[in-house]
Design a protein around this motif. Structure first.
Motif, PDB file in Angstrom:
ATOM      1  N   LEU A  98       0.863  -1.115   0.183  1.00 33.90           N
ATOM      2  CA  LEU A  98      -0.115   0.052  -0.113  1.00 33.90           C
ATOM      3  C   LEU A  98       0.830   1.230  -0.008  1.00 33.90           C
ATOM      4  O   LEU A  98       2.073   1.266   0.762  1.00 33.90           O
ATOM      5  N   ASP A  99       0.337   2.343  -0.727  1.00 36.56           N
ATOM      6  CA  ASP A  99       0.904   3.603  -0.672  1.00 36.56           C
ATOM      7  C   ASP A  99      -0.048   4.469   0.159  1.00 36.56           C
ATOM      8  O   ASP A  99      -1.163   5.030  -0.462  1.00 36.56           O
ATOM      9  N   TYR A 100       0.325   4.714   1.324  1.00 40.34           N
ATOM     10  CA  TYR A 100      -0.757   5.418   2.225  1.00 40.34           C
ATOM     11  C   TYR A 100      -0.976   6.821   1.645  1.00 40.34           C
ATOM     12  O   TYR A 100      -2.222   7.147   1.941  1.00 40.34           O
ATOM     13  N   SER A 101      -0.147   7.310   1.132  1.00 40.28           N
ATOM     14  CA  SER A 101      -0.547   8.738   0.686  1.00 40.28           C
ATOM     15  C   SER A 101      -1.560   8.577  -0.711  1.00 40.28           C
ATOM     16  O   SER A 101      -2.039   9.730  -1.098  1.00 40.28           O
ATOM     17  N   ALA A 102      -1.593   7.642  -1.268  1.00 45.06           N
ATOM     18  CA  ALA A 102      -2.270   7.246  -2.482  1.00 45.06           C
ATOM     19  C   ALA A 102      -3.487   6.916  -2.310  1.00 45.06           C
ATOM     20  O   ALA A 102      -4.483   6.753  -3.659  1.00 45.06           O
ATOM     21  N   ILE A 103      -3.777   6.125  -1.486  1.00 48.37           N
ATOM     22  CA  ILE A 103      -5.215   5.426  -1.189  1.00 48.37           C
ATOM     23  C   ILE A 103      -6.365   6.438  -0.186  1.00 48.37           C
ATOM     24  O   ILE A 103      -7.313   5.839  -0.107  1.00 48.37           O
ATOM     25  N   GLN A 104      -5.744   7.508  -0.060  1.00 48.77           N
ATOM     26  CA  GLN A 104      -7.037   8.199   0.773  1.00 48.77           C
ATOM     27  C   GLN A 104      -8.317   8.435   0.295  1.00 48.77           C
ATOM     28  O   GLN A 104      -9.360   8.493   0.936  1.00 48.77           O
ATOM     29  N   THR A 105      -8.386   8.577  -1.257  1.00 49.90           N
ATOM     30  CA  THR A 105      -9.628   9.107  -1.921  1.00 49.90           C
ATOM     31  C   THR A 105     -10.434   7.564  -1.710  1.00 49.90           C
ATOM     32  O   THR A 105     -11.880   7.702  -1.716  1.00 49.90           O
TER      33      THR A 105
ATOM     34  N   THR B 172       4.275   2.892  13.220  1.00 48.08           N
ATOM     35  CA  THR B 172       3.645   4.159  12.695  1.00 48.08           C
ATOM     36  C   THR B 172       2.114   3.469  12.691  1.00 48.08           C
ATOM     37  O   THR B 172       1.814   2.722  12.004  1.00 48.08           O
ATOM     38  N   GLN B 173       1.185   4.685  12.975  1.00 49.29           N
ATOM     39  CA  GLN B 173      -0.250   4.495  12.873  1.00 49.29           C
ATOM     40  C   GLN B 173      -0.441   5.547  11.548  1.00 49.29           C
ATOM     41  O   GLN B 173      -0.294   6.876  11.875  1.00 49.29           O
ATOM     42  N   TRP B 174      -0.679   5.035  10.526  1.00 50.44           N
ATOM     43  CA  TRP B 174      -1.035   6.077   9.357  1.00 50.44           C
ATOM     44  C   TRP B 174      -2.604   6.123   9.207  1.00 50.44           C
ATOM     45  O   TRP B 174      -3.203   5.096   8.891  1.00 50.44           O
ATOM     46  N   SER B 175      -3.174   7.449   9.661  1.00 48.04           N
ATOM     47  CA  SER B 175      -4.424   7.859   9.274  1.00 48.04           C
ATOM     48  C   SER B 175      -4.689   8.171   7.758  1.00 48.04           C
ATOM     49  O   SER B 175      -4.159   9.401   7.503  1.00 48.04           O
ATOM     50  N   VAL B 176      -5.148   7.313   7.239  1.00 42.76           N
ATOM     51  CA  VAL B 176      -5.307   7.519   5.693  1.00 42.76           C
ATOM     52  C   VAL B 176      -6.584   8.196   5.005  1.00 42.76           C
ATOM     53  O   VAL B 176      -6.915   8.793   4.015  1.00 42.76           O
ATOM     54  N   ALA B 177      -7.528   8.199   6.303  1.00 41.02           N
ATOM     55  CA  ALA B 177      -8.784   9.112   6.315  1.00 41.02           C
ATOM     56  C   ALA B 177      -9.040   9.685   7.592  1.00 41.02           C
ATOM     57  O   ALA B 177      -8.762   8.958   8.481  1.00 41.02           O
ATOM     58  N   SER B 178      -9.530  10.891   7.625  1.00 41.76           N
ATOM     59  CA  SER B 178      -9.871  11.558   9.017  1.00 41.76           C
ATOM     60  C   SER B 178     -10.957  12.631   8.851  1.00 41.76           C
ATOM     61  O   SER B 178     -11.160  13.030   7.709  1.00 41.76           O
ATOM     62  N   TYR B 179     -11.685  12.520   9.963  1.00 43.53           N
ATOM     63  CA  TYR B 179     -12.645  13.942   9.989  1.00 43.53           C
ATOM     64  C   TYR B 179     -12.589  14.382  11.328  1.00 43.53           C
ATOM     65  O   TYR B 179     -12.632  13.869  12.411  1.00 43.53           O
ATOM     66  N   GLY B 180     -12.800  15.612  11.470  1.00 41.15           N
ATOM     67  CA  GLY B 180     -12.548  16.459  12.471  1.00 41.15           C
ATOM     68  C   GLY B 180     -11.203  16.566  13.077  1.00 41.15           C
ATOM     69  O   GLY B 180     -11.169  17.438  14.435  1.00 41.15           O
ATOM     70  N   MET B 181     -10.144  16.118  12.670  1.00 39.82           N
ATOM     71  CA  MET B 181      -8.799  16.162  13.064  1.00 39.82           C
ATOM     72  C   MET B 181      -7.978  15.938  11.933  1.00 39.82           C
ATOM     73  O   MET B 181      -8.004  15.159  11.114  1.00 39.82           O
ATOM     74  N   ASP B 182      -7.252  16.894  11.763  1.00 35.84           N
ATOM     75  CA  ASP B 182      -6.230  16.743  10.403  1.00 35.84           C
ATOM     76  C   ASP B 182      -5.072  16.061  11.024  1.00 35.84           C
ATOM     77  O   ASP B 182      -3.857  16.935  11.503  1.00 35.84           O
ATOM     78  N   ILE B 183      -4.791  14.963  10.667  1.00 36.16           N
ATOM     79  CA  ILE B 183      -3.646  14.080  11.297  1.00 36.16           C
ATOM     80  C   ILE B 183      -3.297  12.985  10.143  1.00 36.16           C
ATOM     81  O   ILE B 183      -4.356  12.503   9.755  1.00 36.16           O
ATOM     82  N   HIS B 184      -2.122  12.733  10.079  1.00 37.05           N
ATOM     83  CA  HIS B 184      -1.895  11.470   8.882  1.00 37.05           C
ATOM     84  C   HIS B 184      -1.064  10.680   9.585  1.00 37.05           C
ATOM     85  O   HIS B 184      -0.843   9.587   9.121  1.00 37.05           O
ATOM     86  N   GLN B 185       0.020  10.769  10.659  1.00 37.80           N
ATOM     87  CA  GLN B 185       0.651   9.698  10.975  1.00 37.80           C
ATOM     88  C   GLN B 185       1.022  10.046  12.438  1.00 37.80           C
ATOM     89  O   GLN B 185       0.850  11.126  13.031  1.00 37.80           O
ATOM     90  N   THR B 186       0.976   9.082  13.408  1.00 40.64           N
ATOM     91  CA  THR B 186       1.267   9.050  14.842  1.00 40.64           C
ATOM     92  C   THR B 186       2.204   7.949  15.038  1.00 40.64           C
ATOM     93  O   THR B 186       2.073   6.844  14.600  1.00 40.64           O
ATOM     94  N   SER B 187       3.163   8.404  15.980  1.00 36.24           N
ATOM     95  CA  SER B 187       3.893   7.166  16.384  1.00 36.24           C
ATOM     96  C   SER B 187       3.218   6.024  17.063  1.00 36.24           C
ATOM     97  O   SER B 187       2.307   6.161  17.939  1.00 36.24           O
ATOM     98  N   ARG B 188       3.542   4.666  16.754  1.00 40.94           N
ATOM     99  CA  ARG B 188       2.568   3.657  17.221  1.00 40.94           C
ATOM    100  C   ARG B 188       2.577   3.687  18.776  1.00 40.94           C
ATOM    101  O   ARG B 188       1.300   3.420  19.165  1.00 40.94           O
ATOM    102  N   GLN B 189       3.614   4.088  19.565  1.00 41.05           N
ATOM    103  CA  GLN B 189       3.467   3.858  20.846  1.00 41.05           C
ATOM    104  C   GLN B 189       2.404   4.946  21.402  1.00 41.05           C
ATOM    105  O   GLN B 189       2.141   4.713  22.548  1.00 41.05           O
ATOM    106  N   ASP B 190       2.186   5.991  20.461  1.00 40.97           N
ATOM    107  CA  ASP B 190       1.466   7.072  21.394  1.00 40.97           C
ATOM    108  C   ASP B 190      -0.041   7.258  20.912  1.00 40.97           C
ATOM    109  O   ASP B 190      -0.732   7.938  20.668  1.00 40.97           O
ATOM    110  N   THR B 191      -0.526   5.633  20.522  1.00 39.76           N
ATOM    111  CA  THR B 191      -1.801   5.669  19.956  1.00 39.76           C
ATOM    112  C   THR B 191      -2.738   4.575  20.848  1.00 39.76           C
ATOM    113  O   THR B 191      -2.143   4.130  21.817  1.00 39.76           O
TER     114      THR B 191
END
Length: 402
Positions: free
Chosen positions: A23-30, A57-76
């Motif tokens: 997967l290309d996380y930046s390309a599957i958002q749509t 990493t936690q890759w947020s490929v879609a979001s609503y109400g929060m502009d976030i794209h990635q988070t360190s896995r340990q902080d999720t």
């Protein structure tokens, strides 16, 4: 009840499955863009995220109400959703639990309190990520709303399977086009010889051959010319139209640079690490298959970020060496991190896993470098580590392509 979070064999299965999906996380958002809005509307929560989770990493490929794209896995929070014994995971007040109350988005804006998450699976094999909804007000969801969100997760799983099937079909079409092109090339030479021979026979046959033989060779000439035209037409169509599916699966060096910056520069910036991706312009226009490259580079760069202290440096160099029968994609990742001793390097060479804390107390999962070696081996590539304890590490890989 908060589940005990441990790293187990499921993580290895997830890593291998994510590599297979490529997967290309930046390309599957749509593909999933409307899912999180739907989940937020159903739940009545302010925030909804759709996340894939790899080893770091936690890759947020879609979001609503929060502009976030990635988070360190340990902080999720979602890592607990993946490892929990239940199908879903709910926390009524995040600030009441020691697992979560030190997380930045709970201590400060948006000061989240409520969390509800559901894992999603690929082909019922292993959980790849989560759909979660969150709010800054504790608001337990009704069973009806939870069941509706589980239906949304089924939609995610169906879209993911469709995404994989489309990608697989594109690969099959690419293979067909390669065979078609090879066939066209293969038949041109022999048929050209047949035409030349028939022309000689025609010119000499007026004196030495019966009329019937001339007619026979004339038919050979006509048939061969037709097949040459067909082969030329196939090649011309390939050149003019190209291959849409093939183009989607190819990168050049600058495309790869853009992807690496897009996916990993934010994590380096968050740790105050100088991050640079450099391209060698020689042969930079050559196209190469992107297969598994983002997984390979992602693991290596994430590893460098993990073991490089704040205000350190990471440099990625991308180059192509052109050879007569095959080209080589050459990638090096150099960091000023804590480095490794000879025993650690030897351990990696033997395929042994180890887990260590990063320079920012990031948790290690003992999968990264050995997993990268597996992927590179699958691509018939080479992998080399040069490291000095307390100085830094340079990893060089080379992958052949035609």
């Amino acid at each position: 009840m908060i589940p005990n979070y441990t790293i187990n064999s499921t993580d290895s299965e997830r890593m291998h499955l994510l590599a297979q999906l490529d997967l290309d996380y930046s390309a599957i958002q749509t593909t999933f863009s409307n899912i999180t809005e739907l989940a937020a509307k159903i739940s009545g929560c302010r925030i909804s995220l759709l996340n894939f989770i790899d080893q770091n990493t936690q890759w947020s490929v879609a979001s609503y109400g929060m502009d976030i794209h990635q988070t360190s896995r340990q902080d999720t929070i979602c890592k607990f959703t993946l490892e929990g014994e239940k199908y879903d995971f709910e926390v009524l007040d995040l600030s009441d639990h020691s697992h979560f109350n030190n997380l930045q988005f709970i201590r400060s804006n948006p000061e989240l309190k409520y969390y509800y998450g559901i894992p999603f699976y690929f082909d019922k094999r292993v959980a790849l990520g989560t759909l979660c909804v969150m709010d800054n007000v504790s608001k337990p969801l009704s069973d009806e709303k939870k069941n509706l969100l589980k239906l949304v997760v089924k939609e995610i799983e169906e879209r993911l399977l469709l995404l994989f099937n489309v990608s697989d079909l594109e690969e099959q079409l690419t293979q067909v086009e390669r065979k078609k092109t090879k066939l066209a090339h293969d038949i041109r030479g022999p048929l050209g010889g047949i035409i030349s021979l028939s022309e000689v026979v025609k010119s000499e046959g007026l004196k030495n051959s019966p009329e019937e033989m001339l007619e026979y060779f004339d038919a050979i000439h006509h048939s061969s010319s037709t097949m040459i035209e067909l082969a030329t037409d196939i090649l011309t169509k390939n050149i003019k139209n190209g291959s849409t599916s093939k183009d989607k699966r190819l990168f050049d060096l600058y495309t790869l640079k853009e992807k690496v910056n897009q996916l990993y520069a934010p994590a380096a910036l968050a740790k105050s690490i100088e991050f640079e991706v450099e391209v060698n312009d020689l042969n930079s226009e050559k196209k190469f298959p992107k297969t598994k490259l983002l997984q390979i580079l992602g693991n290596l760069v994430s590893n460098s970020i993990k073991f490089t202290p704040a205000f350190g440096r990471i440099k990625v160099n991308l180059a192509i060496t052109a050879k007569e029968h095959a080209n080589l994609l050459r990638i090096s990742i150099e960091d000023s991190g804590i480095g490794m001793d000879t025993m650690q390097i030897a351990s990696i060479g033997r395929g042994e896993s180890s887990s260590n804390l990063g320079t920012g107390s990031e948790h290690g999962f003992g999968l990264g470098l050995n997993f990268v070696r597996e992927l590179i081996d699958q691509l018939n590539g080479e992998f080399h580590i040069d490291s000095d304890l307390g100085v830094g590490t340079t990893i060089k890989i080379s992958i052949p392509f035609t």
